[in-house]
Design a protein around this motif. Sequence first.
Motif, short mmCIF file in Angstrom:
data_model
loop_
_atom_site.label_atom_id
_atom_site.label_comp_id
_atom_site.label_asym_id
_atom_site.label_seq_id
_atom_site.Cartn_x
_atom_site.Cartn_y
_atom_site.Cartn_z
N GLU A 12 28.56 47.84 40.59
CA GLU A 12 27.56 46.90 41.06
C GLU A 12 28.00 45.46 40.81
O GLU A 12 27.84 44.58 41.68
N THR A 13 28.55 45.22 39.65
CA THR A 13 29.04 43.89 39.32
C THR A 13 30.17 43.49 40.25
O THR A 13 30.24 42.34 40.73
N SER A 14 31.07 44.42 40.54
CA SER A 14 32.18 44.14 41.45
C SER A 14 31.68 43.79 42.84
O SER A 14 32.20 42.87 43.48
N ALA A 15 30.68 44.53 43.32
CA ALA A 15 30.12 44.25 44.64
C ALA A 15 29.51 42.86 44.69
O ALA A 15 29.69 42.12 45.67
N PHE A 16 28.79 42.49 43.65
CA PHE A 16 28.18 41.15 43.59
C PHE A 16 29.26 40.07 43.60
O PHE A 16 29.20 39.11 44.40
N LEU A 17 30.25 40.20 42.73
CA LEU A 17 31.27 39.17 42.61
C LEU A 17 32.11 39.04 43.88
O LEU A 17 32.45 37.93 44.32
N SER A 18 32.43 40.16 44.48
CA SER A 18 33.24 40.15 45.70
C SER A 18 32.51 39.45 46.84
O SER A 18 33.07 38.58 47.54
N ARG A 19 31.24 39.81 47.05
CA ARG A 19 30.48 39.19 48.14
C ARG A 19 30.21 37.71 47.84
O ARG A 19 30.26 36.87 48.75
N LEU A 20 29.93 37.38 46.60
CA LEU A 20 29.70 35.98 46.24
C LEU A 20 30.93 35.15 46.53
O LEU A 20 30.83 34.03 47.08
N GLU A 21 32.10 35.65 46.19
CA GLU A 21 33.34 34.89 46.44
C GLU A 21 33.52 34.67 47.94
O GLU A 21 33.91 33.56 48.37
N GLU A 22 33.24 35.68 48.74
CA GLU A 22 33.34 35.52 50.20
C GLU A 22 32.39 34.45 50.69
O GLU A 22 32.77 33.60 51.53
N LEU A 23 31.17 34.45 50.20
CA LEU A 23 30.18 33.47 50.65
C LEU A 23 30.56 32.05 50.25
O LEU A 23 30.37 31.10 51.01
N LEU A 24 31.12 31.91 49.07
CA LEU A 24 31.55 30.57 48.61
C LEU A 24 32.74 30.09 49.43
O LEU A 24 32.83 28.89 49.76
N GLU A 25 33.65 31.00 49.76
CA GLU A 25 34.80 30.61 50.57
C GLU A 25 34.36 30.19 51.96
O GLU A 25 34.87 29.21 52.52
N GLU A 26 33.38 30.91 52.54
CA GLU A 26 32.83 30.52 53.85
C GLU A 26 32.22 29.13 53.77
O GLU A 26 32.38 28.30 54.68
N GLU A 27 31.51 28.86 52.71
CA GLU A 27 30.83 27.57 52.52
C GLU A 27 31.85 26.43 52.42
O GLU A 27 31.67 25.35 53.01
N ARG A 28 32.92 26.67 51.68
CA ARG A 28 33.92 25.63 51.45
C ARG A 28 34.81 25.39 52.65
O ARG A 28 35.42 24.32 52.80
N SER A 29 34.92 26.39 53.54
CA SER A 29 35.76 26.24 54.73
C SER A 29 34.98 25.65 55.89
O SER A 29 35.55 25.31 56.91
#
Length: 376
Positions: free
Chosen positions: A359-376
């Motif tokens: 569960e923690t891995s799923a949260f961290l993985s999706r959060l990183e994707e969302l932050l990368e989308e935001e920064r790009s």
Amino acid sequence: MNDQTVQPTSREERLARLPLREDLRGQHPYGAPQLDVPIMLNVNENTYGVPQDVQEAIARSVREAVSTLNRYPDREFTELREALAEYLGHDLTPEQLWAANGSNEVLQQLLQAFGGPGRSALGFPPTYSMYPLLAAGTGTAYLKGVRDADYELSAESAARQVRELAPNIVFLCSPNNPTGTALGLDVVEAVYEAGEESQAIVIVDEAYAEFAQLGTQSALTLLPGRPRLVVSRTMSKAFALAGARLGYLAAAQEVTDALRLVRLPYHLSAITQATALAALQHRASLMSEVEAIKHQRDRIVKELERLGLRPASSDSNFVFFTGLADPQRIWRGLLEAGVLVRDVGIPGSLRVTAGTESETSAFLSRLEELLEEERS
């Protein structure tokens, strides 16, 4: 058709037509989102569940209790108080322990005994959102203290506010919810001393105490010689018994005697007592899960820092973090991926419960994707 025959069209309108207490009008009930998603990391539950050996022990204990359900339960829940005193240690006696249906009922009983009309309770938001609701339900005025800019609470600031406001009750949430950081014992000591003039009952809410960082001390150590100090706990978190509803407190015997004046008759069912006793007798299995949860919590803190966010130091089973440009977008993006976290209403922040490794891995993985989308 006159006004008296016009039917109200909404629940709010129907409620407004009842002779509700004026101080309850416009109030909203407590409630975090309960959505059907695969990964629920929003209400700080123990996501590891009840271990098999504890399940079996609870089932045996409940089966025994079922045979006498035609009789009222032990009104004094004597065996449970003995077990809780043994679990907490600190030379506590069973007479110093009290339990009820969740720590919220424990807090409510404290407000019924020491709060009420003409009296006040002081909290330090952002903190546990039930405090003002419990105050409202008991006719107790709720006073909002202030925290430092980083949401910390110093002994000097807390004591000054207690002296100025002279509350009858003070709520100290440690570790604080939603920020997750424990209070130093100097804060508790200073608040207790500052409340001498108003004879304030000081409640240290330690719902997440079992998840504390190494070296963090419990306010239980301060109980001797302080008859107005109360330390509340719960079995919902570390003991994975959120569905069983068992909260408790430790305090001077005169405090538990006061609660007997307001408790409902036989308020703690035989089933609840049997469940809690079985869990306490098999706590070794549950505490091993606590260590696993703490590992995931620390992992979340480390990864959030790597992602450029600002997680608060956590003594709980959740992590509060800031540094989000658009927390609502992140919250929605996580939800779309089946991960539910908590928007606690603080700008630029969210809160996430430490889940299982996957569960923690799923949260961290999706959060990183969302932050990368935001920064790009």
